[in-house]
Scaffold this motif. Sequence first.
Motif, PDB file in Angstrom:
ATOM      1  N   VAL A   1       3.735   7.102  12.891  1.00 31.92           N
ATOM      2  CA  VAL A   1       5.070   7.515  12.461  1.00 31.92           C
ATOM      3  C   VAL A   1       6.144   6.635  13.095  1.00 31.92           C
ATOM      4  O   VAL A   1       7.038   6.106  12.415  1.00 31.92           O
ATOM      5  N   LEU A   2       6.081   6.455  14.412  1.00 36.92           N
ATOM      6  CA  LEU A   2       7.138   5.727  15.107  1.00 36.92           C
ATOM      7  C   LEU A   2       7.132   4.237  14.785  1.00 36.92           C
ATOM      8  O   LEU A   2       8.195   3.625  14.600  1.00 36.92           O
ATOM      9  N   SER A   3       5.944   3.623  14.716  1.00 37.26           N
ATOM     10  CA  SER A   3       5.885   2.197  14.401  1.00 37.26           C
ATOM     11  C   SER A   3       6.329   1.934  12.970  1.00 37.26           C
ATOM     12  O   SER A   3       7.005   0.943  12.683  1.00 37.26           O
ATOM     13  N   THR A   4       5.965   2.830  12.052  1.00 39.15           N
ATOM     14  CA  THR A   4       6.385   2.675  10.662  1.00 39.15           C
ATOM     15  C   THR A   4       7.879   2.879  10.532  1.00 39.15           C
ATOM     16  O   THR A   4       8.555   2.153   9.789  1.00 39.15           O
ATOM     17  N   LEU A   5       8.413   3.843  11.246  1.00 40.01           N
ATOM     18  CA  LEU A   5       9.854   4.087  11.224  1.00 40.01           C
ATOM     19  C   LEU A   5      10.611   2.862  11.727  1.00 40.01           C
ATOM     20  O   LEU A   5      11.617   2.442  11.124  1.00 40.01           O
ATOM     21  N   ALA A   6      10.133   2.264  12.799  1.00 38.38           N
ATOM     22  CA  ALA A   6      10.788   1.070  13.341  1.00 38.38           C
ATOM     23  C   ALA A   6      10.697  -0.093  12.366  1.00 38.38           C
ATOM     24  O   ALA A   6      11.684  -0.796  12.114  1.00 38.38           O
ATOM     25  N   ALA A   7       9.505  -0.310  11.792  1.00 34.92           N
ATOM     26  CA  ALA A   7       9.330  -1.433  10.864  1.00 34.92           C
ATOM     27  C   ALA A   7      10.155  -1.241   9.594  1.00 34.92           C
ATOM     28  O   ALA A   7      10.753  -2.194   9.082  1.00 34.92           O
ATOM     29  N   SER A   8      10.225  -0.027   9.076  1.00 34.75           N
ATOM     30  CA  SER A   8      10.990   0.234   7.860  1.00 34.75           C
ATOM     31  C   SER A   8      12.476   0.015   8.093  1.00 34.75           C
ATOM     32  O   SER A   8      13.173  -0.591   7.266  1.00 34.75           O
ATOM     33  N   HIS A   9      12.957   0.489   9.223  1.00 30.08           N
ATOM     34  CA  HIS A   9      14.381   0.327   9.528  1.00 30.08           C
ATOM     35  C   HIS A   9      14.734  -1.145   9.739  1.00 30.08           C
ATOM     36  O   HIS A   9      15.755  -1.626   9.233  1.00 30.08           O
TER      37      HIS A   9
ATOM     38  N   GLY B   1      15.492  -1.132  15.093  1.00 31.49           N
ATOM     39  CA  GLY B   1      14.307  -0.367  14.734  1.00 31.49           C
ATOM     40  C   GLY B   1      13.676   0.312  15.932  1.00 31.49           C
ATOM     41  O   GLY B   1      13.266   1.486  15.855  1.00 31.49           O
ATOM     42  N   TYR B   2      13.594  -0.400  17.062  1.00 28.56           N
ATOM     43  CA  TYR B   2      13.019   0.191  18.270  1.00 28.56           C
ATOM     44  C   TYR B   2      13.886   1.351  18.767  1.00 28.56           C
ATOM     45  O   TYR B   2      13.362   2.384  19.208  1.00 28.56           O
ATOM     46  N   ARG B   3      15.208   1.187  18.713  1.00 28.54           N
ATOM     47  CA  ARG B   3      16.108   2.265  19.138  1.00 28.54           C
ATOM     48  C   ARG B   3      15.845   3.538  18.342  1.00 28.54           C
ATOM     49  O   ARG B   3      15.748   4.632  18.895  1.00 28.54           O
ATOM     50  N   LEU B   4      15.764   3.384  17.032  1.00 23.71           N
ATOM     51  CA  LEU B   4      15.542   4.539  16.179  1.00 23.71           C
ATOM     52  C   LEU B   4      14.209   5.219  16.503  1.00 23.71           C
ATOM     53  O   LEU B   4      14.111   6.450  16.539  1.00 23.71           O
ATOM     54  N   ALA B   5      13.179   4.426  16.742  1.00 24.22           N
ATOM     55  CA  ALA B   5      11.864   4.989  17.049  1.00 24.22           C
ATOM     56  C   ALA B   5      11.876   5.709  18.400  1.00 24.22           C
ATOM     57  O   ALA B   5      11.272   6.783  18.543  1.00 24.22           O
TER      58      ALA B   5
ATOM     59  N   VAL C   1      -3.044   8.958   8.416  1.00 26.22           N
ATOM     60  CA  VAL C   1      -2.389   7.857   9.124  1.00 26.22           C
ATOM     61  C   VAL C   1      -2.058   6.720   8.155  1.00 26.22           C
ATOM     62  O   VAL C   1      -0.993   6.108   8.230  1.00 26.22           O
ATOM     63  N   TYR C   2      -2.967   6.450   7.223  1.00 23.76           N
ATOM     64  CA  TYR C   2      -2.705   5.394   6.251  1.00 23.76           C
ATOM     65  C   TYR C   2      -1.458   5.703   5.424  1.00 23.76           C
ATOM     66  O   TYR C   2      -0.670   4.809   5.115  1.00 23.76           O
ATOM     67  N   ALA C   3      -1.263   6.977   5.068  1.00 22.30           N
ATOM     68  CA  ALA C   3      -0.093   7.350   4.280  1.00 22.30           C
ATOM     69  C   ALA C   3       1.194   7.012   5.023  1.00 22.30           C
ATOM     70  O   ALA C   3       2.168   6.521   4.425  1.00 22.30           O
ATOM     71  N   VAL C   4       1.205   7.242   6.324  1.00 23.92           N
ATOM     72  CA  VAL C   4       2.403   6.951   7.110  1.00 23.92           C
ATOM     73  C   VAL C   4       2.607   5.451   7.256  1.00 23.92           C
ATOM     74  O   VAL C   4       3.712   4.926   7.093  1.00 23.92           O
ATOM     75  N   VAL C   5       1.533   4.729   7.556  1.00 20.99           N
ATOM     76  CA  VAL C   5       1.634   3.279   7.728  1.00 20.99           C
ATOM     77  C   VAL C   5       1.988   2.588   6.414  1.00 20.99           C
ATOM     78  O   VAL C   5       2.808   1.672   6.370  1.00 20.99           O
ATOM     79  N   ALA C   6       1.383   3.028   5.300  1.00 24.89           N
ATOM     80  CA  ALA C   6       1.637   2.404   4.000  1.00 24.89           C
ATOM     81  C   ALA C   6       3.077   2.586   3.557  1.00 24.89           C
ATOM     82  O   ALA C   6       3.592   1.795   2.751  1.00 24.89           O
ATOM     83  N   ALA C   7       3.756   3.608   4.074  1.00 25.74           N
ATOM     84  CA  ALA C   7       5.140   3.848   3.680  1.00 25.74           C
ATOM     85  C   ALA C   7       6.047   2.683   4.068  1.00 25.74           C
ATOM     86  O   ALA C   7       7.085   2.458   3.428  1.00 25.74           O
ATOM     87  N   ALA C   8       5.683   1.922   5.103  1.00 25.56           N
ATOM     88  CA  ALA C   8       6.503   0.779   5.510  1.00 25.56           C
ATOM     89  C   ALA C   8       6.549  -0.292   4.432  1.00 25.56           C
ATOM     90  O   ALA C   8       7.566  -0.959   4.242  1.00 25.56           O
ATOM     91  N   ASP C   9       5.443  -0.478   3.693  1.00 26.17           N
ATOM     92  CA  ASP C   9       5.376  -1.501   2.654  1.00 26.17           C
ATOM     93  C   ASP C   9       5.711  -0.962   1.267  1.00 26.17           C
ATOM     94  O   ASP C   9       6.280  -1.671   0.441  1.00 26.17           O
ATOM     95  N   HIS C  10       5.371   0.299   1.006  1.00 23.39           N
ATOM     96  CA  HIS C  10       5.469   0.822  -0.358  1.00 23.39           C
ATOM     97  C   HIS C  10       6.462   1.967  -0.524  1.00 23.39           C
ATOM     98  O   HIS C  10       6.705   2.404  -1.651  1.00 23.39           O
TER      99      HIS C  10
ATOM    100  N   ALA D   1      14.995  -3.205   6.512  1.00 24.60           N
ATOM    101  CA  ALA D   1      16.168  -2.980   5.673  1.00 24.60           C
ATOM    102  C   ALA D   1      17.395  -3.730   6.169  1.00 24.60           C
ATOM    103  O   ALA D   1      18.440  -3.701   5.515  1.00 24.60           O
ATOM    104  N   LEU D   2      17.273  -4.413   7.314  1.00 20.47           N
ATOM    105  CA  LEU D   2      18.407  -5.124   7.894  1.00 20.47           C
ATOM    106  C   LEU D   2      18.271  -6.624   7.656  1.00 20.47           C
ATOM    107  O   LEU D   2      17.200  -7.124   7.336  1.00 20.47           O
ATOM    108  N   PRO D   3      19.383  -7.386   7.800  1.00 21.40           N
ATOM    109  CA  PRO D   3      19.325  -8.850   7.619  1.00 21.40           C
ATOM    110  C   PRO D   3      18.295  -9.482   8.554  1.00 21.40           C
ATOM    111  O   PRO D   3      18.131  -9.048   9.703  1.00 21.40           O
ATOM    112  N   HIS D   4      17.605 -10.544   8.059  1.00 23.94           N
ATOM    113  CA  HIS D   4      16.524 -11.160   8.823  1.00 23.94           C
ATOM    114  C   HIS D   4      16.778 -12.628   9.157  1.00 23.94           C
ATOM    115  O   HIS D   4      15.852 -13.355   9.481  1.00 23.94           O
TER     116      HIS D   4
END
Length: 487
Positions: free
Chosen positions: A408-416, A434-438, A209-218, A419-422
């Motif tokens: 997986v889904l929360s990391t996918l949403a956060a990563s997406h 991000g939520y749509r993609l998840a 689980v850490y590997a999936v969550v860490a992917a959002a930051d690294h 990558a967009l303007p903030h």
Amino acid sequence: MSRWFALAILCAGQLMVILDGTVVNVALPAIQESLGFSSSSLGWVVNAYLIPFGGLLLLAGRFGDLFGRKRVFVTGLVVFTVASLLCGLAQNASMLLVARFVQGVGGAVTSSVTLAMVVTMFPGPGERARAIGVYSFVQSAGGTLGLLLGGVLTRAAGWHWIFFVNVPIGIAAAALAQRVLAAERGTGRGKGTDVLGGILITSALMPAVYAVVAAADHGFGSARTLGSGLAALVLLAAFVVRQARAENPLLPPRMFRYRAVSGALGTHALMISGMFGFQFLAVLYLQKVLGFDEVETGVAVLPVSLLIGVMSLFLAPRLIGRFGARTVLPAGLVLIGGGLGFLGRVTADGAYLTDVFPATVPLGIGFGLAMPALAGLAMSGATPRDSGLASGMFNTVQQVGASLGLAVLSTLAASHTGALPHDSAARDEALTSGYRLAFQAGAVFVLGALVIAVTVLRAPRRATGDASAAGSASSGTAHADTPSVAS
């Protein structure tokens, strides 16, 4: 009457455990602001509970066989209650995560023996059907009910009280269980306990689980992410080797030779991954984009719980009895996938009645159909000596699927989203994207579950599998060899 009172105690303990898997979801924004969690690490408030829960269910169930289910059930309640107190007292993120982990341990110990005790209490088909119906409702709808309770408590008293409320309930449940549940003797230590297997499977889940969550930051290709993933694979391989060589393995390899069991577990894992993502991400969308408060969020997802209750308690057993579990299950999965797919089109300027509510109907109906059908199929494929283990595997897969699916889904949403303007003008659109993609990814998970359901779980040529599965789903054909309560 004493048996039904005992059932109420068991279900109260189980409901408390299930609720705590999701009761924090509505309070996550408040917890994040109070304790300083980052967006990518916020999911660990949930995962720190789910990982030990899923990893320890099999081992805890084995302890129930060895030392007595009543003793294990009461011990689990005590551990859970103490950990709940520590969660409520947490003053920083680290303290909360450690207490949540201990809470997950207590939850696993409590939950691992509950179903076996319920089945043993009600040997008659009619009574057992009603008892299993109540238990199934707790299992299926408890998670979404937690969202409403979490909202009410967070709004009225603060997020600390979603944990404090467990303390008086846990004390009362443990005291009543000690008095009402009949004392029993386990088989003793002579049968062996695969403690090493339990340690290995639990340890494998953490870096996974850490590997999936860490992917959002690294990033998915970073050394930290790949290293954690490799560690998880090594530990999982060690667990498999251990199970092949152990005299009394925690998870005997023979269990995967049963087609119905393997197919049901695979379907269950993917379905739960998508459905649990809904519980987590829908809350964030409602609060961060649509501006709902905690109570409004809980009410917004209440239709899912109500529909699950109606289907699992009343309609699903009748439909399974008439058409068979193998027919009802795909229909339920289609509805769940459709609901997630509908959420995959939410917009930043959307409205609850048009963008969210229509999805709650197929999600509630679909889940209320799919869960009893899956449980029946998983139990119908096992021999009497393996039915208790099959039940434990079913609960384990539910917790592991929820944990990994959320990661997986929360990391996918956060990563997406990252990558967009903030800027302030684009914030809501970035979050919604991000939520749509998840949600869309969750629908793909359920589609995978549907593929398994219609291929691996296809009806046998001559066997009466559907009738057997229907009977299991409605009467809870899990076997237990030790009386658990006084009748």
